[in-house]
Design a protein around this motif. Structure first.
Motif, PDB file in Angstrom:
ATOM      1  N   TYR A  69       8.678  -7.816  -4.932  1.00 30.42           N
ATOM      2  CA  TYR A  69      10.091  -7.464  -5.056  1.00 30.42           C
ATOM      3  C   TYR A  69      10.202  -6.423  -6.166  1.00 30.42           C
ATOM      4  N   PHE A  70      10.809  -5.279  -5.843  1.00 32.35           N
ATOM      5  CA  PHE A  70      10.976  -4.181  -6.796  1.00 32.35           C
ATOM      6  C   PHE A  70      12.454  -4.064  -7.166  1.00 32.35           C
ATOM      7  N   ASP A  71      12.757  -4.036  -8.488  1.00 33.67           N
ATOM      8  CA  ASP A  71      14.162  -3.926  -8.900  1.00 33.67           C
ATOM      9  C   ASP A  71      14.612  -2.474  -9.083  1.00 33.67           C
ATOM     10  N   VAL A  72      13.681  -1.524  -8.900  1.00 39.22           N
ATOM     11  CA  VAL A  72      14.005  -0.096  -8.995  1.00 39.22           C
ATOM     12  C   VAL A  72      13.404   0.607  -7.772  1.00 39.22           C
ATOM     13  N   PRO A  73      13.877   1.813  -7.458  1.00 36.81           N
ATOM     14  CA  PRO A  73      13.254   2.549  -6.349  1.00 36.81           C
ATOM     15  C   PRO A  73      11.799   2.875  -6.699  1.00 36.81           C
ATOM     16  N   VAL A  74      10.895   2.666  -5.743  1.00 36.35           N
ATOM     17  CA  VAL A  74       9.469   2.939  -5.972  1.00 36.35           C
ATOM     18  C   VAL A  74       8.885   3.638  -4.762  1.00 36.35           C
ATOM     19  N   SER A  75       7.690   4.184  -4.966  1.00 34.77           N
ATOM     20  CA  SER A  75       6.856   4.676  -3.878  1.00 34.77           C
ATOM     21  C   SER A  75       5.539   3.933  -3.981  1.00 34.77           C
ATOM     22  N   ILE A  76       5.021   3.455  -2.843  1.00 31.96           N
ATOM     23  CA  ILE A  76       3.769   2.706  -2.871  1.00 31.96           C
ATOM     24  C   ILE A  76       2.694   3.491  -2.138  1.00 31.96           C
ATOM     25  N   GLY A  77       1.439   3.226  -2.511  1.00 33.11           N
ATOM     26  CA  GLY A  77       0.302   3.913  -1.898  1.00 33.11           C
ATOM     27  C   GLY A  77      -0.974   3.144  -2.114  1.00 33.11           C
ATOM     28  N   THR A 100      -3.861   4.346  -3.597  1.00 35.13           N
ATOM     29  CA  THR A 100      -4.670   4.708  -4.762  1.00 35.13           C
ATOM     30  C   THR A 100      -3.761   5.039  -5.941  1.00 35.13           C
ATOM     31  N   ASN A 101      -4.393   5.262  -7.096  1.00 40.94           N
ATOM     32  CA  ASN A 101      -3.630   5.625  -8.288  1.00 40.94           C
ATOM     33  C   ASN A 101      -3.145   7.069  -8.242  1.00 40.94           C
ATOM     34  N   ALA A 102      -3.433   7.767  -7.140  1.00 45.83           N
ATOM     35  CA  ALA A 102      -2.937   9.132  -6.977  1.00 45.83           C
ATOM     36  C   ALA A 102      -1.544   9.155  -6.344  1.00 45.83           C
ATOM     37  N   VAL A 103      -0.975   7.997  -6.079  1.00 44.79           N
ATOM     38  CA  VAL A 103       0.350   7.947  -5.455  1.00 44.79           C
ATOM     39  C   VAL A 103       1.378   8.577  -6.391  1.00 44.79           C
ATOM     40  N   THR A 104       2.306   9.328  -5.793  1.00 45.33           N
ATOM     41  CA  THR A 104       3.390   9.930  -6.564  1.00 45.33           C
ATOM     42  C   THR A 104       4.718   9.520  -5.943  1.00 45.33           C
ATOM     43  N   VAL A 105       5.777   9.717  -6.673  1.00 43.99           N
ATOM     44  CA  VAL A 105       7.112   9.418  -6.159  1.00 43.99           C
ATOM     45  C   VAL A 105       7.374  10.240  -4.900  1.00 43.99           C
ATOM     46  N   ALA A 106       6.860  11.473  -4.865  1.00 37.02           N
ATOM     47  CA  ALA A 106       7.120  12.372  -3.739  1.00 37.02           C
ATOM     48  C   ALA A 106       6.305  12.035  -2.489  1.00 37.02           C
ATOM     49  N   ASP A 107       5.068  11.554  -2.644  1.00 36.59           N
ATOM     50  CA  ASP A 107       4.234  11.375  -1.451  1.00 36.59           C
ATOM     51  C   ASP A 107       3.935   9.922  -1.089  1.00 36.59           C
ATOM     52  N   GLY A 108       4.384   8.969  -1.869  1.00 35.66           N
ATOM     53  CA  GLY A 108       4.168   7.559  -1.529  1.00 35.66           C
ATOM     54  C   GLY A 108       5.156   7.065  -0.487  1.00 35.66           C
ATOM     55  N   TYR A 109       4.944   5.840  -0.035  1.00 33.10           N
ATOM     56  CA  TYR A 109       5.884   5.240   0.914  1.00 33.10           C
ATOM     57  C   TYR A 109       7.100   4.761   0.116  1.00 33.10           C
ATOM     58  N   PRO A 110       8.304   5.297   0.409  1.00 31.27           N
ATOM     59  CA  PRO A 110       9.469   4.997  -0.434  1.00 31.27           C
ATOM     60  C   PRO A 110      10.103   3.642  -0.124  1.00 31.27           C
ATOM     61  N   LEU A 111      10.461   2.952  -1.185  1.00 36.96           N
ATOM     62  CA  LEU A 111      11.240   1.715  -1.088  1.00 36.96           C
ATOM     63  C   LEU A 111      12.443   1.852  -2.014  1.00 36.96           C
ATOM     64  N   THR A 112      13.577   1.370  -1.587  1.00 34.59           N
ATOM     65  CA  THR A 112      14.781   1.445  -2.414  1.00 34.59           C
ATOM     66  C   THR A 112      14.776   0.338  -3.459  1.00 34.59           C
ATOM     67  N   ALA A 113      15.672   0.455  -4.433  1.00 37.80           N
ATOM     68  CA  ALA A 113      15.821  -0.604  -5.447  1.00 37.80           C
ATOM     69  C   ALA A 113      16.202  -1.901  -4.745  1.00 37.80           C
ATOM     70  N   ASN A 114      15.738  -3.022  -5.312  1.00 39.99           N
ATOM     71  CA  ASN A 114      15.983  -4.365  -4.769  1.00 39.99           C
ATOM     72  C   ASN A 114      15.354  -4.543  -3.388  1.00 39.99           C
ATOM     73  N   SER A 115      14.179  -3.928  -3.197  1.00 35.34           N
ATOM     74  CA  SER A 115      13.458  -4.029  -1.928  1.00 35.34           C
ATOM     75  C   SER A 115      12.335  -5.054  -2.023  1.00 35.34           C
ATOM     76  N   ASP A 116      12.046  -5.645  -0.873  1.00 37.28           N
ATOM     77  CA  ASP A 116      10.890  -6.535  -0.725  1.00 37.28           C
ATOM     78  C   ASP A 116       9.818  -5.802   0.062  1.00 37.28           C
ATOM     79  N   TRP A 117       8.571  -6.102  -0.221  1.00 35.19           N
ATOM     80  CA  TRP A 117       7.446  -5.561   0.538  1.00 35.19           C
ATOM     81  C   TRP A 117       6.455  -6.699   0.762  1.00 35.19           C
ATOM     82  N   VAL A 118       6.009  -6.875   2.015  1.00 34.59           N
ATOM     83  CA  VAL A 118       4.988  -7.882   2.328  1.00 34.59           C
ATOM     84  C   VAL A 118       3.685  -7.131   2.558  1.00 34.59           C
TER      85      VAL A 118
END
Length: 192
Positions: free
Chosen positions: A140-148, A150-168
Motif C-alpha cells: 500500500y502506497f500513501d503517495v504516487p509512485v512508479s514501480i519497476g 530494478t533500481n534504475a526505475v524512474t518516476v517517468a518510466d516506471g509503472y505508475p500508481l496513484t496515491a493510496n494505491s494497493d499493489w499485489v
C-alpha cells in the motif's frame, strides 16, 4: 479390453494369437518394446515406449488387428492394455524436470511478514527483495509512485500508481519503487 502382464525374455518373440483390438498401450515396462500386429491382409512392426498408447487400426481399411507379438532387447515384464476403444491414464508417474520455480500450495503460506518502509523523494527503494519463499506480497502506497524491476526505475518510466494505491506482487522477483515526493509503503508478505 484385455489387460495382462507379459514376461519378455531378451530377443525372444512372445506371440498372442486371437488377441484382437485397435489400440495398444504399454502401461509399464523397463525399456522400449518391439511389436508386430497382424491383420487379415498384412502386418505392421514398430517400437513403443512404456507409458505410451497407439491406435493400430489398419491405416488403409481401419480394420482392427487380429494378433500381436512382442520382443525386447532385454529381459523385462510389461503390462499391456489392448482395447477396441482409446484409453487414457490420468495417473501421475514418471520423472519431472523443472527449470525455474515450482510452487504448489493448497491453503496459503506458513509465514506472514509485515513492514513499513519510508520512500525518499526521487530515490529508488527496494520494497521487495527477491525471495523464492514468497507466495504473494501486498503493498500500500500513501503517495504516487512508479514501480519497476530494478533500481534504475524512474518516476517517468516506471509503472505508475496513484496515491493510496494497493499493489499485489505475485512474483518471487525483487520490486523497486520511486516517488517524486516522500512517503511510505506498507507491506505484508505471505511466505512458505
Amino acid at each position: 479390453m484385455n489387460l495382462f502382464y507379459v514376461d519378455l525374455v531378451a530377443n525372444v518373440v512372445s506371440n498372442f494369437s486371437g488377441m484382437p483390438g485397435r489400440y495398444l498401450r504399454i502401461l509399464s515396462g523397463d525399456t522400449d518394446v518391439n511389436f508386430e500386429v497382424r491383420y487379415s491382409n498384412g502386418s505392421i512392426r514398430s517400437t513403443i515406449i512404456p507409458g505410451i498408447g497407439i491406435d493400430l487400426s489398419h491405416p488403409e481399411t481401419g480394420e482392427p488387428f487380429k494378433d500381436i507379438s512382442f520382443t525386447s532387447s532385454v529381459n523385462q515384464q510389461i503390462r499391456v492394455l489392448i482395447s477396441y476403444f482409446p484409453s487414457t491414464d490420468s495417473r501421475l508417474a514418471g520423472d519431472v524436470d523443472v527449470n525455474g520455480v515450482l510452487s504448489v500450495v493448497n491453503a496459503g503460506g506458513l509465514v506472514v511478514e509485515n513492514s513499513k518502509l519510508a520512500l525518499v523523494a526521487g530515490v529508488p527503494k527496494l520494497v521487495m527483495s527477491a525471495d523464492v519463499a514468497r507466495l504473494k506480497g501486498s503493498l500500500y502506497f500513501d503517495v504516487p509512485v512508479s514501480i519497476g524491476k530494478t533500481n534504475a526505475v524512474t518516476v517517468a518510466d516506471g509503472y505508475p500508481l496513484t496515491a493510496n494505491s494497493d499493489w499485489v506482487h505475485e512474483n518471487v522477483a525483487e520490486l523497486w519503487a520511486v516517488s517524486a515526493v516522500s512517503g511510505n509503503v506498507w507491506i505484508i508478505e505471505d511466505k512458505k
